[in-house]
Design an enzyme around this catalytic site. Sequence first.
Site, PDB file in Angstrom:
ATOM      1  N   TYR A  46       0.843  -1.206   0.000  1.00  0.00           N
ATOM      2  CA  TYR A  46       0.000   0.000   0.000  1.00  0.00           C
ATOM      3  C   TYR A  46       0.871   1.246   0.000  1.00  0.00           C
ATOM      4  CZ  TYR A  46      -3.988   2.985   1.189  1.00  0.00           C
ATOM      5  OH  TYR A  46      -4.960   3.937   1.171  1.00  0.00           O
ATOM      6  N   PHE A  92      -7.641  19.446 -24.562  1.00  0.00           N
ATOM      7  CA  PHE A  92      -8.406  18.216 -24.784  1.00  0.00           C
ATOM      8  C   PHE A  92      -9.762  18.313 -24.071  1.00  0.00           C
ATOM      9  CE2 PHE A  92      -9.490  13.761 -23.722  1.00  0.00           C
ATOM     10  CZ  PHE A  92      -9.725  13.347 -25.013  1.00  0.00           C
ATOM     11  N   ASP A  93     -10.737  17.515 -24.498  1.00  0.00           N
ATOM     12  CA  ASP A  93     -12.104  17.693 -23.977  1.00  0.00           C
ATOM     13  C   ASP A  93     -12.238  17.460 -22.471  1.00  0.00           C
ATOM     14  OD1 ASP A  93     -11.695  15.030 -24.582  1.00  0.00           O
ATOM     15  OD2 ASP A  93     -13.765  14.636 -25.146  1.00  0.00           O
ATOM     16  N   ASP A 101       0.314  19.274 -20.706  1.00  0.00           N
ATOM     17  CA  ASP A 101      -0.506  18.074 -20.812  1.00  0.00           C
ATOM     18  C   ASP A 101       0.338  17.138 -21.681  1.00  0.00           C
ATOM     19  OD1 ASP A 101      -2.098  16.044 -21.714  1.00  0.00           O
ATOM     20  OD2 ASP A 101      -3.899  17.276 -21.889  1.00  0.00           O
ATOM     21  N   ALA A 153       0.354  13.847 -22.538  1.00  0.00           N
ATOM     22  CA  ALA A 153      -0.121  12.522 -22.964  1.00  0.00           C
ATOM     23  C   ALA A 153       0.757  11.921 -24.072  1.00  0.00           C
ATOM     24  CB  ALA A 153      -1.566  12.624 -23.437  1.00  0.00           C
ATOM     25  N   LYS A 209      -1.169   6.636 -23.273  1.00  0.00           N
ATOM     26  CA  LYS A 209      -0.663   6.889 -24.629  1.00  0.00           C
ATOM     27  C   LYS A 209       0.846   6.577 -24.623  1.00  0.00           C
ATOM     28  CE  LYS A 209      -4.563   9.553 -24.541  1.00  0.00           C
ATOM     29  NZ  LYS A 209      -5.426   9.670 -23.355  1.00  0.00           N
ATOM     30  N   HIS A 232     -20.757  13.650 -26.289  1.00  0.00           N
ATOM     31  CA  HIS A 232     -20.492  12.714 -27.388  1.00  0.00           C
ATOM     32  C   HIS A 232     -20.391  11.266 -26.917  1.00  0.00           C
ATOM     33  CE1 HIS A 232     -16.567  13.520 -25.732  1.00  0.00           C
ATOM     34  NE2 HIS A 232     -16.038  12.540 -26.406  1.00  0.00           N
TER      35      HIS A 232
HETATM   36  N1  F0G Z   1      -5.072  15.013 -22.432  1.00  0.00           N
HETATM   37  C1  F0G Z   1      -5.020  14.615 -23.706  1.00  0.00           C
HETATM   38  C2  F0G Z   1      -4.235  15.407 -24.710  1.00  0.00           C
HETATM   39  C3  F0G Z   1      -5.711  13.470 -24.109  1.00  0.00           C
HETATM   40  O1  F0G Z   1      -5.671  13.098 -25.383  1.00  0.00           O
HETATM   41  C4  F0G Z   1      -6.441  12.745 -23.141  1.00  0.00           C
HETATM   42  C5  F0G Z   1      -7.185  11.549 -23.494  1.00  0.00           C
HETATM   43  C6  F0G Z   1      -6.442  13.189 -21.812  1.00  0.00           C
HETATM   44  C7  F0G Z   1      -5.741  14.337 -21.493  1.00  0.00           C
HETATM   45  C8  F0G Z   1      -7.194  12.467 -20.731  1.00  0.00           C
HETATM   46  O2  F0G Z   1      -6.546  11.323 -20.384  1.00  0.00           O
HETATM   47  O3  F0G Z   1      -8.156   9.491 -20.963  1.00  0.00           O
HETATM   48  O4  F0G Z   1      -6.207   9.065 -19.472  1.00  0.00           O
HETATM   49  O5  F0G Z   1      -8.101  10.404 -18.670  1.00  0.00           O
HETATM   50  N2  F0G Z   1      -7.404  11.209 -24.666  1.00  0.00           N
HETATM   51  C9  F0G Z   1      -8.036  10.011 -25.130  1.00  0.00           C
HETATM   52  C10 F0G Z   1      -8.217  10.118 -26.610  1.00  0.00           C
HETATM   53  C11 F0G Z   1      -9.234   9.598 -24.404  1.00  0.00           C
HETATM   54  O6  F0G Z   1      -8.913   9.255 -27.170  1.00  0.00           O
HETATM   55  O7  F0G Z   1      -7.663  11.018 -27.239  1.00  0.00           O
HETATM   56  P1  F0G Z   1      -7.308   9.990 -19.850  1.00  0.00           P
END
Ligand code: F0G
Length: 458
Positions: A72, A124-125, A215, A217, A258, A450
Amino acid sequence: MELPWAEPYKIKMTEEIRLSSREERNKWIEEADYNLFNLDSDKVFIDLLTDSGTGAMSDKQWAEMMIGDESYAGSRSFRKLKTVVENVLGFPYTLPTHQGRAAENVLFTVLVKEGMLVPGNSHFDTTKGHIEFRKAQAIDCTIDEAFDINDMHPFKGNIDLNKLEQVYKNHPKEQIPFCLITITCNSSGGQPVSIANIKAVKELSDQYGIPVYFDAARFAENAYFIKEREEGYKDKSIKEIVKEMFSYGEGFTMSAKKDGLVNIGGILALRNEDLYRSCGNFGIIYEGYLTYGGLAGRDLGALAQGLLESTEYDYLKSRINQVEYLGEKLIAFGIPVQKPIGGHAVFIDALNFLPKVPRAEYPAQSLGIELYLEAGIRGVEIGTLLADRDPETRLDRFPKLELLRLAIPRRTYTFKHMDYIAVALKNIYERRDEITSGYQIVWEADILRHFTVKLRRA
Ligand code: F0G
Protein backbone atom coordinates in the site's frame (compact mmCIF):
# COMPACT_ATOMS: atom_id res chain seq x y z
CA MET A 1 19.92 -1.32 -52.72
CA GLU A 2 19.28 0.39 -49.42
CA LEU A 3 17.60 -1.96 -46.97
CA PRO A 4 14.02 -1.00 -46.20
CA TRP A 5 13.13 -0.07 -42.68
CA ALA A 6 11.23 -2.57 -40.44
CA GLU A 7 9.68 -2.67 -36.97
CA PRO A 8 12.16 -3.06 -34.09
CA TYR A 9 10.13 -5.88 -32.49
CA LYS A 10 8.51 -9.22 -33.29
CA ILE A 11 5.05 -10.32 -32.11
CA LYS A 12 4.64 -12.86 -29.30
CA MET A 13 0.89 -12.97 -28.77
CA THR A 14 -2.15 -12.42 -31.00
CA GLU A 15 -5.80 -11.58 -30.38
CA GLU A 16 -8.52 -12.70 -32.78
CA ILE A 17 -10.68 -10.09 -34.49
CA ARG A 18 -13.68 -10.94 -36.67
CA LEU A 19 -15.11 -9.23 -39.70
CA SER A 20 -18.92 -9.03 -39.63
CA SER A 21 -21.35 -8.59 -42.53
CA ARG A 22 -22.82 -5.25 -43.59
CA GLU A 23 -26.31 -6.52 -42.57
CA GLU A 24 -25.06 -7.27 -39.05
CA ARG A 25 -23.41 -3.87 -38.78
CA ASN A 26 -26.55 -2.10 -40.01
CA LYS A 27 -28.52 -3.71 -37.20
CA TRP A 28 -25.87 -3.15 -34.54
CA ILE A 29 -25.32 0.54 -35.25
CA GLU A 30 -29.06 1.20 -35.12
CA GLU A 31 -29.26 -0.65 -31.79
CA ALA A 32 -26.32 1.52 -30.63
CA ASP A 33 -28.33 4.72 -31.36
CA TYR A 34 -25.75 5.59 -34.03
CA ASN A 35 -23.20 6.25 -31.31
CA LEU A 36 -19.97 4.34 -31.96
CA PHE A 37 -19.15 4.38 -28.23
CA ASN A 38 -22.20 2.17 -27.65
CA LEU A 39 -20.91 -0.68 -29.82
CA ASP A 40 -19.55 -3.82 -28.18
CA SER A 41 -15.91 -4.15 -29.20
CA ASP A 42 -16.43 -7.59 -30.74
CA LYS A 43 -18.75 -5.94 -33.24
CA VAL A 44 -15.75 -3.92 -34.45
CA PHE A 45 -13.07 -5.32 -36.80
CA ILE A 46 -10.44 -2.59 -36.56
CA ASP A 47 -10.82 -0.29 -33.58
CA LEU A 48 -9.46 3.20 -34.14
CA LEU A 49 -11.67 4.84 -31.52
CA THR A 50 -8.61 5.78 -29.54
CA ASP A 51 -4.89 5.21 -29.10
CA SER A 52 -5.47 5.51 -25.35
CA GLY A 53 -4.86 2.35 -23.34
CA THR A 54 -5.23 0.21 -26.46
CA GLY A 55 -1.58 -0.49 -27.24
CA ALA A 56 0.42 -3.70 -26.78
CA MET A 57 2.88 -4.00 -23.91
CA SER A 58 6.36 -5.42 -24.41
CA ASP A 59 7.78 -8.59 -22.84
CA LYS A 60 9.73 -6.38 -20.42
CA GLN A 61 6.55 -4.60 -19.37
CA TRP A 62 4.82 -7.94 -18.80
CA ALA A 63 7.80 -8.96 -16.71
CA GLU A 64 7.18 -5.84 -14.59
CA MET A 65 3.58 -6.99 -14.16
CA MET A 66 4.90 -10.19 -12.60
CA ILE A 67 7.33 -8.52 -10.20
CA GLY A 68 5.03 -5.64 -9.20
CA ASP A 69 5.18 -4.78 -5.50
CA GLU A 70 1.61 -4.46 -4.22
CA SER A 71 2.48 -2.73 -0.93
CA TYR A 72 0.00 0.00 0.00
CA ALA A 73 2.80 2.43 0.92
CA GLY A 74 6.38 2.75 -0.30
CA SER A 75 6.04 0.17 -3.08
CA ARG A 76 9.20 -0.76 -4.96
CA SER A 77 7.29 -0.39 -8.23
CA PHE A 78 6.41 3.20 -7.29
CA ARG A 79 10.07 3.95 -6.63
CA LYS A 80 10.90 2.60 -10.07
CA LEU A 81 8.37 4.97 -11.61
CA LYS A 82 9.52 7.92 -9.52
CA THR A 83 13.12 7.29 -10.60
CA VAL A 84 12.16 7.27 -14.30
CA VAL A 85 10.06 10.45 -13.93
CA GLU A 86 12.99 12.10 -12.20
CA ASN A 87 15.79 10.88 -14.47
CA VAL A 88 14.08 10.80 -17.86
CA LEU A 89 11.40 13.48 -17.55
CA GLY A 90 13.13 15.71 -15.01
CA PHE A 91 10.58 16.18 -12.20
CA PRO A 92 11.35 15.34 -8.55
CA TYR A 93 7.74 14.82 -7.39
CA THR A 94 5.47 12.12 -8.82
CA LEU A 95 1.84 11.46 -7.93
CA PRO A 96 0.43 8.46 -9.76
CA THR A 97 -3.25 8.67 -10.75
CA HIS A 98 -5.57 6.16 -12.38
CA GLN A 99 -5.52 8.06 -15.68
CA GLY A 100 -4.88 11.48 -17.23
CA ARG A 101 -8.11 13.21 -16.30
CA ALA A 102 -7.57 12.18 -12.69
CA ALA A 103 -4.22 13.99 -12.69
CA GLU A 104 -6.06 17.02 -14.12
CA ASN A 105 -8.66 16.75 -11.38
CA VAL A 106 -6.03 16.72 -8.63
CA LEU A 107 -3.97 19.62 -10.04
CA PHE A 108 -6.97 21.75 -11.02
CA THR A 109 -8.62 21.27 -7.63
CA VAL A 110 -5.65 23.11 -6.15
CA LEU A 111 -5.00 25.69 -8.88
CA VAL A 112 -8.18 26.44 -10.86
CA LYS A 113 -10.96 28.52 -9.28
CA GLU A 114 -14.22 30.08 -10.49
CA GLY A 115 -13.73 32.92 -12.98
CA MET A 116 -10.16 31.95 -13.89
CA LEU A 117 -8.75 31.65 -17.41
CA VAL A 118 -6.49 28.83 -18.59
CA PRO A 119 -4.84 29.67 -21.92
CA GLY A 120 -3.30 26.89 -24.00
CA ASN A 121 -3.31 25.12 -27.37
CA SER A 122 -6.65 23.42 -28.10
CA HIS A 123 -7.24 21.83 -24.68
CA PHE A 124 -8.41 18.22 -24.78
CA ASP A 125 -12.10 17.69 -23.98
CA THR A 126 -11.66 16.28 -20.45
CA THR A 127 -9.21 19.08 -19.70
CA LYS A 128 -11.70 21.67 -20.88
CA GLY A 129 -14.41 19.78 -18.99
CA HIS A 130 -12.42 20.00 -15.75
CA ILE A 131 -11.83 23.72 -16.30
CA GLU A 132 -15.46 24.54 -17.19
CA PHE A 133 -16.77 22.33 -14.38
CA ARG A 134 -14.95 24.75 -12.02
CA LYS A 135 -16.63 27.68 -13.81
CA ALA A 136 -13.33 28.76 -15.28
CA GLN A 137 -12.57 29.15 -18.98
CA ALA A 138 -10.15 27.45 -21.36
CA ILE A 139 -8.76 29.95 -23.89
CA ASP A 140 -7.52 28.46 -27.15
CA CYS A 141 -4.38 30.24 -28.33
CA THR A 142 -3.35 27.74 -31.04
CA ILE A 143 -1.77 29.27 -34.16
CA ASP A 144 -4.22 29.90 -37.02
CA GLU A 145 -2.28 27.58 -39.37
CA ALA A 146 -3.61 24.63 -37.32
CA PHE A 147 -7.09 25.24 -38.69
CA ASP A 148 -6.08 25.09 -42.35
CA ILE A 149 -5.74 21.37 -43.08
CA ASN A 150 -3.51 21.99 -46.10
CA ASP A 151 -1.04 24.30 -44.39
CA MET A 152 2.22 22.36 -44.07
CA HIS A 153 3.48 24.21 -40.98
CA PRO A 154 5.74 21.66 -39.23
CA PHE A 155 4.49 22.57 -35.74
CA LYS A 156 0.76 23.13 -35.97
CA GLY A 157 0.38 22.57 -32.24
CA ASN A 158 2.25 25.81 -31.50
CA ILE A 159 0.81 28.54 -29.32
CA ASP A 160 0.29 31.96 -30.94
CA LEU A 161 2.32 34.27 -28.72
CA ASN A 162 0.20 37.30 -29.64
CA LYS A 163 -3.02 35.55 -28.66
CA LEU A 164 -1.38 34.43 -25.42
CA GLU A 165 -0.07 37.90 -24.63
CA GLN A 166 -3.53 39.37 -25.17
CA VAL A 167 -4.84 37.06 -22.45
CA TYR A 168 -1.95 37.99 -20.13
CA LYS A 169 -2.22 41.73 -20.84
CA ASN A 170 -5.96 42.02 -20.37
CA HIS A 171 -6.33 40.10 -17.12
CA PRO A 172 -4.72 40.27 -13.70
CA LYS A 173 -2.17 37.52 -13.08
CA GLU A 174 -4.26 36.17 -10.17
CA GLN A 175 -6.94 35.24 -12.73
CA ILE A 176 -4.56 33.05 -14.76
CA PRO A 177 -3.34 30.04 -12.76
CA PHE A 178 -1.11 28.72 -15.56
CA CYS A 179 -0.65 28.26 -19.28
CA LEU A 180 -1.19 24.68 -20.45
CA ILE A 181 0.82 23.33 -23.40
CA THR A 182 -0.55 20.06 -24.80
CA ILE A 183 2.17 17.94 -26.44
CA THR A 184 1.34 16.74 -29.05
CA CYS A 185 -1.83 18.74 -29.53
CA ASN A 186 -4.54 16.07 -29.87
CA SER A 187 -7.48 18.34 -30.68
CA SER A 188 -5.68 20.11 -33.53
CA GLY A 189 -4.72 16.82 -35.17
CA GLY A 190 -1.92 15.24 -33.14
CA GLN A 191 0.26 18.15 -34.17
CA PRO A 192 3.55 18.88 -32.40
CA VAL A 193 4.80 21.94 -30.56
CA SER A 194 8.37 23.08 -31.28
CA ILE A 195 10.99 23.61 -28.59
CA ALA A 196 11.35 27.19 -29.85
CA ASN A 197 7.65 27.76 -29.19
CA ILE A 198 7.73 26.09 -25.77
CA LYS A 199 10.72 28.25 -24.85
CA ALA A 200 9.03 31.43 -26.10
CA VAL A 201 5.83 30.61 -24.17
CA LYS A 202 7.94 30.08 -21.07
CA GLU A 203 9.75 33.43 -21.53
CA LEU A 204 6.52 35.34 -22.14
CA SER A 205 4.80 33.64 -19.21
CA ASP A 206 7.77 34.44 -16.95
CA GLN A 207 7.40 38.12 -17.82
CA TYR A 208 3.84 38.02 -16.52
CA GLY A 209 4.63 35.75 -13.57
CA ILE A 210 2.49 32.86 -14.88
CA PRO A 211 3.69 29.24 -14.64
CA VAL A 212 3.70 26.83 -17.56
CA TYR A 213 2.39 23.27 -17.31
CA PHE A 214 2.22 20.49 -19.86
CA ASP A 215 -0.51 18.07 -20.81
CA ALA A 216 2.04 15.39 -21.66
CA ALA A 217 -0.12 12.52 -22.96
CA ARG A 218 1.93 12.21 -26.20
CA PHE A 219 5.16 13.87 -25.12
CA ALA A 220 7.45 11.27 -26.73
CA GLU A 221 5.77 11.61 -30.13
CA ASN A 222 6.22 15.39 -29.77
CA ALA A 223 9.93 14.87 -29.11
CA TYR A 224 10.22 12.68 -32.23
CA PHE A 225 8.80 15.47 -34.40
CA ILE A 226 11.25 17.94 -32.83
CA LYS A 227 14.14 15.64 -33.73
CA GLU A 228 12.85 15.20 -37.28
CA ARG A 229 11.76 18.75 -38.01
CA GLU A 230 13.37 21.34 -35.76
CA GLU A 231 16.72 22.89 -36.59
CA GLY A 232 19.47 21.92 -34.18
CA TYR A 233 17.82 18.75 -32.83
CA LYS A 234 18.69 16.17 -35.50
CA ASP A 235 21.64 14.81 -33.56
CA LYS A 236 20.05 14.88 -30.12
CA SER A 237 18.57 11.73 -28.61
CA ILE A 238 14.84 11.57 -27.84
CA LYS A 239 15.66 11.43 -24.14
CA GLU A 240 17.75 14.63 -24.41
CA ILE A 241 14.91 16.39 -26.23
CA VAL A 242 12.34 15.17 -23.68
CA LYS A 243 14.48 16.52 -20.84
CA GLU A 244 14.82 19.91 -22.52
CA MET A 245 11.09 20.12 -23.38
CA PHE A 246 10.05 19.50 -19.80
CA SER A 247 12.71 21.85 -18.38
CA TYR A 248 10.47 24.77 -19.39
CA GLY A 249 7.52 23.68 -17.24
CA GLU A 250 6.58 23.58 -13.56
CA GLY A 251 4.91 20.21 -13.96
CA PHE A 252 2.73 18.02 -16.12
CA THR A 253 -0.41 15.98 -16.11
CA MET A 254 -0.08 12.83 -18.18
CA SER A 255 -2.44 10.22 -19.46
CA ALA A 256 0.03 7.34 -19.36
CA LYS A 257 -2.32 5.33 -21.59
CA LYS A 258 -0.66 6.89 -24.63
CA ASP A 259 3.11 7.39 -24.50
CA GLY A 260 3.36 5.56 -21.18
CA LEU A 261 2.59 2.45 -23.29
CA VAL A 262 0.26 1.04 -20.64
CA ASN A 263 -3.43 0.17 -20.64
CA ILE A 264 -4.25 2.27 -17.58
CA GLY A 265 -2.46 4.98 -15.61
CA GLY A 266 -1.69 8.66 -15.21
CA ILE A 267 0.90 10.89 -13.62
CA LEU A 268 0.96 14.31 -12.01
CA ALA A 269 4.61 15.40 -11.88
CA LEU A 270 5.73 18.58 -10.12
CA ARG A 271 8.82 20.61 -9.34
CA ASN A 272 7.57 22.40 -6.23
CA GLU A 273 7.37 20.60 -2.90
CA ASP A 274 4.60 22.76 -1.40
CA LEU A 275 2.39 22.23 -4.44
CA TYR A 276 3.16 18.51 -4.30
CA ARG A 277 1.97 18.45 -0.65
CA SER A 278 -1.29 20.30 -1.50
CA CYS A 279 -1.96 18.11 -4.52
CA GLY A 280 -1.01 15.02 -2.51
CA ASN A 281 -3.91 15.65 -0.12
CA PHE A 282 -6.40 15.62 -2.98
CA GLY A 283 -4.57 12.71 -4.59
CA ILE A 284 -5.20 10.71 -1.44
CA ILE A 285 -8.90 11.65 -1.32
CA TYR A 286 -9.60 11.08 -5.01
CA GLU A 287 -7.11 8.44 -6.11
CA GLY A 288 -5.37 6.63 -3.29
CA TYR A 289 -2.24 6.89 -1.17
CA LEU A 290 0.69 8.93 -2.52
CA THR A 291 2.65 5.92 -3.74
CA TYR A 292 -0.05 4.15 -5.74
CA GLY A 293 -2.71 6.69 -6.73
CA GLY A 294 -5.41 4.28 -7.85
CA LEU A 295 -3.05 1.89 -9.65
CA ALA A 296 -1.77 -1.56 -8.77
CA GLY A 297 1.95 -1.86 -8.07
CA ARG A 298 2.30 -3.92 -11.25
CA ASP A 299 0.77 -1.07 -13.28
CA LEU A 300 3.37 1.33 -11.87
CA GLY A 301 6.22 -0.99 -12.85
CA ALA A 302 4.88 -1.50 -16.38
CA LEU A 303 4.52 2.27 -16.73
CA ALA A 304 8.10 2.92 -15.61
CA GLN A 305 9.31 0.46 -18.26
CA GLY A 306 6.89 1.89 -20.85
CA LEU A 307 8.32 5.39 -20.41
CA LEU A 308 11.81 4.03 -21.04
CA GLU A 309 10.64 2.30 -24.25
CA SER A 310 8.53 5.13 -25.66
CA THR A 311 11.50 7.49 -25.47
CA GLU A 312 13.57 5.27 -27.79
CA TYR A 313 13.99 6.58 -31.34
CA ASP A 314 13.49 3.25 -33.15
CA TYR A 315 10.18 2.60 -31.42
CA LEU A 316 8.92 6.12 -32.21
CA LYS A 317 10.01 5.86 -35.82
CA SER A 318 8.06 2.63 -36.31
CA ARG A 319 5.05 4.08 -34.56
CA ILE A 320 4.88 7.37 -36.40
CA ASN A 321 5.80 5.84 -39.77
CA GLN A 322 2.75 3.59 -39.54
CA VAL A 323 0.41 6.52 -38.96
CA GLU A 324 2.08 8.40 -41.81
CA TYR A 325 1.77 5.36 -44.10
CA LEU A 326 -2.01 5.36 -43.65
CA GLY A 327 -2.18 9.14 -44.09
CA GLU A 328 -0.15 9.03 -47.31
CA LYS A 329 -2.41 6.31 -48.75
CA LEU A 330 -5.46 8.46 -48.09
CA ILE A 331 -3.78 11.50 -49.63
CA ALA A 332 -2.97 9.42 -52.73
CA PHE A 333 -6.69 8.58 -53.02
CA GLY A 334 -7.50 12.32 -52.89
CA ILE A 335 -9.12 12.12 -49.46
CA PRO A 336 -8.91 15.41 -47.51
CA VAL A 337 -6.88 14.90 -44.33
CA GLN A 338 -5.16 17.18 -41.82
CA LYS A 339 -1.59 17.72 -43.09
CA PRO A 340 1.14 17.09 -42.16
CA ILE A 341 -0.03 13.75 -40.73
CA GLY A 342 -0.05 13.89 -36.91
CA GLY A 343 1.65 11.60 -34.43
CA HIS A 344 -1.09 9.30 -33.21
CA ALA A 345 -3.90 9.54 -35.71
CA VAL A 346 -5.06 10.51 -39.16
CA PHE A 347 -7.72 13.22 -39.08
CA ILE A 348 -10.15 13.32 -42.00
CA ASP A 349 -11.79 16.60 -42.93
CA ALA A 350 -15.45 15.61 -42.96
CA LEU A 351 -16.72 18.98 -44.26
CA ASN A 352 -14.74 18.41 -47.46
CA PHE A 353 -15.31 14.65 -47.56
CA LEU A 354 -19.10 14.89 -47.21
CA PRO A 355 -19.95 18.41 -48.45
CA LYS A 356 -23.62 17.52 -48.97
CA VAL A 357 -24.29 16.65 -45.31
CA PRO A 358 -25.51 19.83 -43.55
CA ARG A 359 -23.25 21.10 -40.74
CA ALA A 360 -26.12 20.78 -38.26
CA GLU A 361 -26.40 17.05 -39.08
CA TYR A 362 -22.88 16.23 -37.83
CA PRO A 363 -20.85 15.35 -40.96
CA ALA A 364 -17.91 13.84 -39.04
CA GLN A 365 -20.20 11.55 -37.06
CA SER A 366 -21.94 10.65 -40.33
CA LEU A 367 -18.60 9.70 -41.90
CA GLY A 368 -17.72 7.64 -38.82
CA ILE A 369 -20.95 5.67 -39.19
CA GLU A 370 -20.37 5.18 -42.94
CA LEU A 371 -16.89 3.80 -42.22
CA TYR A 372 -18.28 1.37 -39.67
CA LEU A 373 -20.96 0.19 -42.09
CA GLU A 374 -18.48 -0.13 -44.94
CA ALA A 375 -15.76 -2.11 -43.18
CA GLY A 376 -16.33 -2.57 -39.43
CA ILE A 377 -13.82 0.16 -38.62
CA ARG A 378 -14.52 2.42 -35.64
CA GLY A 379 -13.15 5.97 -35.61
CA VAL A 380 -14.23 8.90 -33.48
CA GLU A 381 -15.88 12.25 -34.20
CA ILE A 382 -13.78 15.29 -33.33
CA GLY A 383 -16.34 17.86 -34.30
CA THR A 384 -19.57 19.48 -33.20
CA LEU A 385 -20.77 16.63 -30.97
CA LEU A 386 -17.45 16.64 -29.11
CA ALA A 387 -17.40 20.44 -28.89
CA ASP A 388 -20.52 20.38 -26.68
CA ARG A 389 -22.97 23.27 -26.42
CA ASP A 390 -21.90 26.73 -25.32
CA PRO A 391 -22.33 26.68 -21.50
CA GLU A 392 -24.09 30.10 -21.62
CA THR A 393 -26.28 30.03 -24.74
CA ARG A 394 -26.77 26.22 -24.90
CA LEU A 395 -26.41 26.44 -28.70
CA ASP A 396 -24.23 24.01 -30.68
CA ARG A 397 -20.62 25.27 -30.87
CA PHE A 398 -19.35 24.67 -34.39
CA PRO A 399 -15.58 24.17 -34.20
CA LYS A 400 -13.40 25.42 -37.06
CA LEU A 401 -12.79 21.85 -38.19
CA GLU A 402 -15.16 18.90 -38.35
CA LEU A 403 -12.91 15.84 -38.20
CA LEU A 404 -13.12 12.07 -38.10
CA ARG A 405 -10.13 10.82 -36.13
CA LEU A 406 -8.60 7.44 -36.90
CA ALA A 407 -6.37 6.88 -33.87
CA ILE A 408 -3.81 4.13 -34.31
CA PRO A 409 -3.12 2.01 -31.20
CA ARG A 410 0.60 1.52 -30.50
CA ARG A 411 2.27 -1.76 -31.61
CA THR A 412 -1.18 -3.30 -32.27
CA TYR A 413 -2.17 -3.36 -35.95
CA THR A 414 -0.05 -4.24 -38.99
CA PHE A 415 0.57 -2.38 -42.23
CA LYS A 416 -1.98 -4.69 -43.94
CA HIS A 417 -4.59 -3.34 -41.56
CA MET A 418 -3.63 0.16 -42.73
CA ASP A 419 -4.17 -0.91 -46.37
CA TYR A 420 -7.61 -2.24 -45.45
CA ILE A 421 -8.61 1.01 -43.73
CA ALA A 422 -7.42 3.09 -46.69
CA VAL A 423 -9.46 1.08 -49.22
CA ALA A 424 -12.58 1.29 -47.02
CA LEU A 425 -12.32 5.07 -47.04
CA LYS A 426 -11.63 5.17 -50.78
CA ASN A 427 -14.86 3.22 -51.40
CA ILE A 428 -16.87 5.73 -49.38
CA TYR A 429 -15.10 8.65 -51.03
CA GLU A 430 -16.08 7.34 -54.46
CA ARG A 431 -19.78 7.36 -53.53
CA ARG A 432 -19.67 10.53 -51.41
CA ASP A 433 -22.17 12.34 -53.64
CA GLU A 434 -24.85 9.84 -52.63
CA ILE A 435 -24.47 10.75 -48.94
CA THR A 436 -26.62 13.83 -48.49
CA SER A 437 -27.98 13.66 -44.96
CA GLY A 438 -26.63 13.01 -41.50
CA TYR A 439 -28.04 12.57 -37.99
CA GLN A 440 -30.16 14.35 -35.37
CA ILE A 441 -29.85 14.23 -31.60
CA VAL A 442 -32.54 12.29 -29.73
CA TRP A 443 -30.94 12.62 -26.26
CA GLU A 444 -27.76 14.20 -24.89
CA ALA A 445 -25.99 14.81 -21.57
CA ASP A 446 -25.20 18.36 -20.38
CA ILE A 447 -21.44 17.94 -20.61
CA LEU A 448 -19.17 15.58 -22.62
CA ARG A 449 -22.25 14.62 -24.60
CA HIS A 450 -20.49 12.71 -27.39
CA PHE A 451 -19.88 9.69 -25.14
CA THR A 452 -23.54 8.97 -24.53
CA VAL A 453 -25.50 10.90 -27.17
CA LYS A 454 -28.39 9.07 -28.86
CA LEU A 455 -28.94 9.85 -32.54
CA ARG A 456 -31.33 9.03 -35.36
CA ARG A 457 -31.02 9.38 -39.10
CA ALA A 458 -31.95 12.90 -40.24
N1 F0G B 1 -5.07 15.01 -22.43
C1 F0G B 1 -5.02 14.62 -23.71
C2 F0G B 1 -4.24 15.41 -24.71
C3 F0G B 1 -5.71 13.47 -24.11
O1 F0G B 1 -5.67 13.10 -25.38
C4 F0G B 1 -6.44 12.74 -23.14
C5 F0G B 1 -7.19 11.55 -23.49
C6 F0G B 1 -6.44 13.19 -21.81
C7 F0G B 1 -5.74 14.34 -21.49
C8 F0G B 1 -7.19 12.47 -20.73
O2 F0G B 1 -6.55 11.32 -20.38
O3 F0G B 1 -8.16 9.49 -20.96
O4 F0G B 1 -6.21 9.07 -19.47
O5 F0G B 1 -8.10 10.40 -18.67
N2 F0G B 1 -7.40 11.21 -24.67
C9 F0G B 1 -8.04 10.01 -25.13
C10 F0G B 1 -8.22 10.12 -26.61
C11 F0G B 1 -9.23 9.60 -24.40
O6 F0G B 1 -8.91 9.25 -27.17
O7 F0G B 1 -7.66 11.02 -27.24
P1 F0G B 1 -7.31 9.99 -19.85
